[in-house]
Design a protein around this motif. Structure first.
Motif, PDB file in Angstrom:
ATOM      1  N   ASP A  27       0.882  -1.168   0.000  1.00  0.00           N
ATOM      2  CA  ASP A  27       0.000   0.000   0.000  1.00  0.00           C
ATOM      3  C   ASP A  27       0.918   1.215   0.000  1.00  0.00           C
ATOM      4  OD1 ASP A  27      -2.009   1.822   0.189  1.00  0.00           O
ATOM      5  OD2 ASP A  27      -2.519   1.389   2.266  1.00  0.00           O
ATOM      6  N   LEU A  29       0.717   4.239  -0.818  1.00  0.00           N
ATOM      7  CA  LEU A  29       0.172   5.437  -0.155  1.00  0.00           C
ATOM      8  C   LEU A  29      -0.927   4.991   0.785  1.00  0.00           C
ATOM      9  CD1 LEU A  29       0.034   7.663  -3.346  1.00  0.00           C
ATOM     10  CD2 LEU A  29       1.721   7.796  -1.515  1.00  0.00           C
ATOM     11  N   ARG A  30      -0.615   4.944   2.101  1.00  0.00           N
ATOM     12  CA  ARG A  30       0.700   5.134   2.638  1.00  0.00           C
ATOM     13  C   ARG A  30       1.067   4.045   3.638  1.00  0.00           C
ATOM     14  NH1 ARG A  30      -0.895  10.835   5.104  1.00  0.00           N
ATOM     15  NH2 ARG A  30      -2.839   9.665   5.204  1.00  0.00           N
ATOM     16  N   ALA A  31       0.148   3.091   3.858  1.00  0.00           N
ATOM     17  CA  ALA A  31       0.305   2.197   5.012  1.00  0.00           C
ATOM     18  C   ALA A  31       1.622   1.416   5.018  1.00  0.00           C
ATOM     19  CB  ALA A  31      -0.881   1.236   5.113  1.00  0.00           C
ATOM     20  N   GLU A  69      -5.800   5.580  10.695  1.00  0.00           N
ATOM     21  CA  GLU A  69      -6.250   6.442   9.595  1.00  0.00           C
ATOM     22  C   GLU A  69      -7.547   5.892   9.037  1.00  0.00           C
ATOM     23  OE1 GLU A  69      -6.984   6.262   5.393  1.00  0.00           O
ATOM     24  OE2 GLU A  69      -5.982   4.692   6.508  1.00  0.00           O
ATOM     25  N   GLY A  72      -8.054   8.621   4.645  1.00  0.00           N
ATOM     26  CA  GLY A  72      -6.939   9.536   4.413  1.00  0.00           C
ATOM     27  C   GLY A  72      -6.645  10.457   5.583  1.00  0.00           C
ATOM     28  N   ASN A  82      -1.319   8.259   9.655  1.00  0.00           N
ATOM     29  CA  ASN A  82      -0.676   7.289   8.754  1.00  0.00           C
ATOM     30  C   ASN A  82       0.405   7.950   7.905  1.00  0.00           C
ATOM     31  OD1 ASN A  82      -0.297   4.775   7.585  1.00  0.00           O
ATOM     32  ND2 ASN A  82      -1.777   5.164   5.940  1.00  0.00           N
ATOM     33  N   THR A 103      -5.423   0.934   9.281  1.00  0.00           N
ATOM     34  CA  THR A 103      -5.662   1.877   8.181  1.00  0.00           C
ATOM     35  C   THR A 103      -6.821   1.381   7.312  1.00  0.00           C
ATOM     36  OG1 THR A 103      -4.148   0.834   6.590  1.00  0.00           O
ATOM     37  CG2 THR A 103      -3.170   2.416   8.139  1.00  0.00           C
ATOM     38  N   THR A 104      -7.274   2.239   6.431  1.00  0.00           N
ATOM     39  CA  THR A 104      -8.469   1.921   5.630  1.00  0.00           C
ATOM     40  C   THR A 104      -8.282   0.667   4.776  1.00  0.00           C
ATOM     41  OG1 THR A 104      -8.846   4.310   5.481  1.00  0.00           O
ATOM     42  CG2 THR A 104     -10.158   2.924   4.031  1.00  0.00           C
ATOM     43  N   ASN A 105      -7.140   0.576   4.127  1.00  0.00           N
ATOM     44  CA  ASN A 105      -6.942  -0.535   3.178  1.00  0.00           C
ATOM     45  C   ASN A 105      -5.718  -1.407   3.479  1.00  0.00           C
ATOM     46  OD1 ASN A 105      -9.012   0.452   1.051  1.00  0.00           O
ATOM     47  ND2 ASN A 105      -7.691   2.239   1.351  1.00  0.00           N
ATOM     48  N   GLY A 106      -4.599  -0.769   3.822  1.00  0.00           N
ATOM     49  CA  GLY A 106      -3.327  -1.486   3.922  1.00  0.00           C
ATOM     50  C   GLY A 106      -3.320  -2.571   4.985  1.00  0.00           C
ATOM     51  N   TRP A 148      -7.895   0.720  -3.134  1.00  0.00           N
ATOM     52  CA  TRP A 148      -8.683   1.682  -2.339  1.00  0.00           C
ATOM     53  C   TRP A 148     -10.115   1.166  -2.240  1.00  0.00           C
ATOM     54  CZ3 TRP A 148      -7.795   5.492   0.964  1.00  0.00           C
ATOM     55  CH2 TRP A 148      -8.868   6.286   1.358  1.00  0.00           C
ATOM     56  N   HIS A 202      -5.614   8.343  -5.708  1.00  0.00           N
ATOM     57  CA  HIS A 202      -5.280   8.521  -4.295  1.00  0.00           C
ATOM     58  C   HIS A 202      -4.273   9.647  -4.091  1.00  0.00           C
ATOM     59  CE1 HIS A 202      -5.549   7.718  -0.159  1.00  0.00           C
ATOM     60  NE2 HIS A 202      -4.321   7.248  -0.015  1.00  0.00           N
ATOM     61  N   LEU A 206      -4.912  12.577  -1.560  1.00  0.00           N
ATOM     62  CA  LEU A 206      -3.948  12.980  -0.522  1.00  0.00           C
ATOM     63  C   LEU A 206      -3.527  14.433  -0.698  1.00  0.00           C
ATOM     64  CD1 LEU A 206      -1.530   9.938  -0.138  1.00  0.00           C
ATOM     65  CD2 LEU A 206      -3.234  10.742   1.485  1.00  0.00           C
TER      66      LEU A 206
END
Ligand code: 3SL
Length: 236
Positions: A27, A29-31, A69, A72, A82, A103-106, A148, A202, A206
């Motif tokens: 990931d 950006l940014r995890a 996070e 974002g 994050n 984090t949201t995705n990572g 994402w 993304h 950001l």
């Protein structure tokens, strides 16, 4: 000959059998860039978790720092957000501390990849460390792009292409269409990675949150060539 495959989104993971393979979770950006930076900055280990409540609970249980996070933005009530600069700017001493991160995705992608024989965290920052680890394993590699919210992300896929290019002398990088596509994207991007990724959704997201500095930092290739976050039991 072992192969490199690219899973464009965690939503596609049910189509991949990770058993017997190495999963490289990315990931950019940014995890995963932040996790690599945390360990490079003296953080002892990282607990990547899916839920904010779990992150909070780990902070209490282990007395560790918490980083979170959502969409974002730094989640409220946690020590850090994050941004990789949370580990670099010296505002909060991090050396010698552990960190729980959600984090949201990572971190979700990472938790969903645990069926693999080995799970490592990849970023441009530690591309060399990932390359060396993959070579030493002699196993098929699946790059798991965090994306994402289930959707494809340009920067994670471009990383997959960069790793495939590094490994192409001893790995099969031409049997999977997703790897071929990732290699094409990397060929387009590599001369001006920053300029190329400005078009990513993304990056635009950001930049609207004024995280341009993070974007530039996360694109530094081999900034931490010896840092390899690897999953062991419940942590990296
Ligand atoms: O989704 C994630 O895991 C984050 O890396 C997203 S953000 O870059 O912090 O917005």
């Amino acid at each position: 000959m072992p192969s490199v495959d690219i899973c464009f989104s965690p939503e596609l993971l049910p189509l991949y059998d990770l058993r017997g393979r190495v999963a490289v979770v990315v990931d950019i950006l940014r995890a995963t860039s932040s996790i690599v930076t945390a360990l490079a900055s003296g953080v002892t280990h990282v607990f990547p978790v899916a839920e904010l409540a779990e992150c909070q609970a780990l902070g209490e249980q282990h007395g560790c720092l918490t980083a979170a996070e959502r969409d974002g933005r730094a989640a409220e009530g946690f020590d850090l957000g994050n941004s990789p600069f949370g580990y670099l700017d010296g505002v909060l001493p991090v050396r010698g501390r552990a960190v729980a991160i959600s984090t949201t995705n990572g971190t979700q992608a990472l938790r969903r990849s645990l069926a693999a024989d080995a799970v490592v965290v990849g970023a441009f920052l530690n591309l060399q460390a990932v390359e060396e680890f993959a070579r030493a394993q002699h196993k098929d590699v699946v790059v798991v792009c965090a994306g994402w919210k289930g959707k494809f992300c340009l920067e994670d896929t471009v990383f997959g292409g960069a790793l495939a290019e590094r490994l192409c002398d001893t790995f099969d990088v031409s049997s999977s269409d997703s790897t071929i596509a990732a290699l094409h994207l990397w060929q387009q991007a590599k001369a001006d990675l920053h300029g190329y990724l400005l078009q990513s959704a993304h990056v635009r997201r950001l930049n609207s949150l004024e995280a341009n500095k993070d974007f530039e930092f996360c694109l530094r290739v081999d900034e931490y060539p010896a840092v390899l976050p690897i999953w062991k039991e419940d942590r990296l």
